[in-house]
Design a protein around this motif. Structure first.
Motif, short mmCIF file in Angstrom:
data_model
loop_
_atom_site.label_atom_id
_atom_site.label_comp_id
_atom_site.label_asym_id
_atom_site.label_seq_id
_atom_site.Cartn_x
_atom_site.Cartn_y
_atom_site.Cartn_z
N ASP A 1 13.33 0.08 4.42
CA ASP A 1 13.69 -0.36 5.78
C ASP A 1 12.71 -1.43 6.28
O ASP A 1 13.13 -2.43 6.86
N ALA B 1 6.22 0.81 14.95
CA ALA B 1 5.54 1.39 13.78
C ALA B 1 4.05 1.04 13.80
O ALA B 1 3.22 1.80 13.29
N LEU C 1 6.51 6.89 16.99
CA LEU C 1 7.78 6.48 16.40
C LEU C 1 8.90 7.50 16.49
O LEU C 1 10.06 7.14 16.61
N HIS D 1 13.65 7.77 16.62
CA HIS D 1 14.38 8.08 15.40
C HIS D 1 15.35 9.26 15.58
O HIS D 1 15.01 10.22 16.26
N PHE E 1 -6.65 9.70 -0.69
CA PHE E 1 -6.11 8.65 0.18
C PHE E 1 -7.13 7.52 0.35
O PHE E 1 -6.80 6.34 0.23
N PHE F 1 0.82 -1.21 0.00
CA PHE F 1 0.00 0.00 0.00
C PHE F 1 0.86 1.26 0.00
O PHE F 1 0.64 2.19 -0.78
N PHE G 1 12.27 5.14 0.93
CA PHE G 1 13.23 4.92 2.02
C PHE G 1 12.56 4.30 3.24
O PHE G 1 13.20 3.60 4.01
N TRP H 1 2.28 3.69 15.55
CA TRP H 1 2.05 4.82 14.65
C TRP H 1 0.81 4.56 13.80
O TRP H 1 -0.06 5.42 13.66
N ALA I 1 11.19 11.93 7.25
CA ALA I 1 9.81 11.47 7.40
C ALA I 1 8.86 12.67 7.28
O ALA I 1 7.86 12.61 6.56
N LEU J 1 1.77 13.37 1.07
CA LEU J 1 0.65 12.42 1.13
C LEU J 1 -0.56 13.02 0.42
O LEU J 1 -0.81 14.21 0.54
N LEU K 1 1.58 4.61 -2.93
CA LEU K 1 1.44 6.04 -2.70
C LEU K 1 2.55 6.86 -3.37
O LEU K 1 2.47 8.08 -3.44
C1 1PZ Z 1 1.14 6.61 4.89
C2 1PZ Z 1 2.39 7.29 5.20
C3 1PZ Z 1 3.45 6.44 5.65
C4 1PZ Z 1 4.23 7.01 6.72
C5 1PZ Z 1 5.03 6.03 7.47
C6 1PZ Z 1 5.38 6.53 8.84
C7 1PZ Z 1 6.60 5.95 9.39
C8 1PZ Z 1 7.81 6.76 9.13
C9 1PZ Z 1 9.01 5.96 9.43
C10 1PZ Z 1 10.28 6.46 8.84
C11 1PZ Z 1 11.33 5.41 8.95
C12 1PZ Z 1 12.33 5.49 7.94
C13 1PZ Z 1 13.61 4.89 7.85
C14 1PZ Z 1 14.14 3.87 8.72
C15 1PZ Z 1 14.44 4.02 9.96
C16 1PZ Z 1 15.09 2.98 10.82
O1 1PZ Z 1 16.25 3.55 11.34
C17 1PZ Z 1 14.15 2.56 11.94
C18 1PZ Z 1 14.86 1.85 13.07
O2 1PZ Z 1 15.46 0.66 12.65
P1 1PZ Z 1 17.01 0.40 12.99
O3 1PZ Z 1 17.81 1.50 12.34
O4 1PZ Z 1 17.12 0.43 14.48
O5 1PZ Z 1 17.30 -0.96 12.40
N1 1PZ Z 1 13.11 1.73 11.40
C19 1PZ Z 1 11.85 1.81 11.80
O6 1PZ Z 1 11.48 2.56 12.68
C20 1PZ Z 1 10.83 0.91 11.11
C21 1PZ Z 1 9.91 1.76 10.30
C22 1PZ Z 1 8.90 0.97 9.54
C23 1PZ Z 1 7.89 1.88 8.93
C24 1PZ Z 1 6.85 1.16 8.18
C25 1PZ Z 1 5.77 2.07 7.74
C26 1PZ Z 1 4.71 1.35 6.99
C27 1PZ Z 1 3.64 2.26 6.62
C28 1PZ Z 1 2.41 1.63 6.19
C29 1PZ Z 1 1.50 2.61 5.59
C30 1PZ Z 1 0.10 2.27 5.65
#
Ligand code: 1PZ
Length: 215
Positions: A57, A115, A147, A151, A172, A43, A53, A118, A159, A166, A47
């Motif tokens: 991850d 996450a 979250l 970070h 959306f 999903f 990025f 979030w 972020a 968005l 978008l």
């Molecule tokens: C719909 C809009 C989506 C917004 C998503 C909101 C989350 C923003 C997260 C930004 C994280 C970006 C980069 C990676 C960071 C990593 O450093 C961290 C910690 O991991 P480590 O470095 O310790 O191994 N990773 C995370 O926090 C996991 C983030 C997963 C985010 C998944 C979002 C999925 C969104 C689904 C949308 C419906």
């Protein structure tokens, strides 16, 4: 020959996956947890590439969990409960500082678990928002309440920039492909308690074992 038209993807099915996560005695199945995240990432990718990025991850984290799920100790990774027990008993988790186990199931799943909080906060805002609600604001507020504290500054900055692009609430909802706005709101009302329960069960388990701050 023309290809069979691909089944259009709906966020309803994704959120339904979280229904399968909890067993009768409230254990969390890693397989379904991972499947739920796979759908969410699909999903997110729909978008746009600005979210690359983030999905990159998350995909990495999922790959690590799948490696455990399919590895020689796969039977220990059926539920989050069995995974925690197995990894702790066998000293497979870096507890205080990064060390020999940067890919433990426990620390990897913790990142997705944070996450998930979030997601819960964001979807709840989306559910209760009015027609002119701003998804970027809902998303940023949910992020700042959950979250973001985990970070570093650069990630928070990136972020924040991604949230700005968005699509608005109507678009959306459209991408979610669930139906009318009323149907989206109803679907969110059904899905949120389940996501919330999966989150709570995991949170309590991690708290019991002092795992909420794994490096
Ligand atoms: C719909 C809009 C989506 C917004 C998503 C909101 C989350 C923003 C997260 C930004 C994280 C970006 C980069 C990676 C960071 C990593 O450093 C961290 C910690 O991991 P480590 O470095 O310790 O191994 N990773 C995370 O926090 C996991 C983030 C997963 C985010 C998944 C979002 C999925 C969104 C689904 C949308 C419906």
């Amino acid at each position: 020959a023309p290809e069979a038209p691909e089944e259009k993807f709906s966020l309803r099915e994704v959120l339904d996956t979280f229904k399968l996560c909890l067993s009768g005695d409230k254990e969390v199945y890693v397989e379904h947890y991972v499947a739920g995240w796979r759908g969410l990432i699909k999903f997110l990718n729909s978008l746009g590439s600005v979210f690359g990025f983030i999905s990159k991850d998350a995909v990495n984290k999922i790959k690590i969990l799948v490696t455990h799920l399919e590895g020689e100790n796969s039977s220990e990774y059926v539920t989050v409960q069995s995974m925690v027990k197995y990894e702790l008993e066998n000293e497979l988790v870096d507890l205080n500082k990064r060390g020999n186990h940067p890919e433990s199931g426990c620390r990897t799943l913790l990142r997705l678990h944070r996450a998930l909080r979030w997601l819960e906060l964001f979807l709840e805002r989306l559910r209760t928002s009015g027609e002119d609600g701003k998804t970027s604001v809902m998303c940023a507020e949910a992020y700042n309440e959950s979250l973001s504290r985990h970070h570093p500054w650069v990630v928070r900055k990136a972020a924040g920039m991604a949230f700005c692009v968005l699509p608005g609430r109507p678009a959306f909802f459209e991408v979610m492909n669930v139906g009318t706005p009323e149907q989206v709101v109803a679907m969110l009302g059904d899905a949120l308690p389940l996501i919330s329960e999966v989150y709570q069960v995991t949170e309590e388990l991690y708290a019991q074992h002092n795992l909420l701050d794994l490096p």
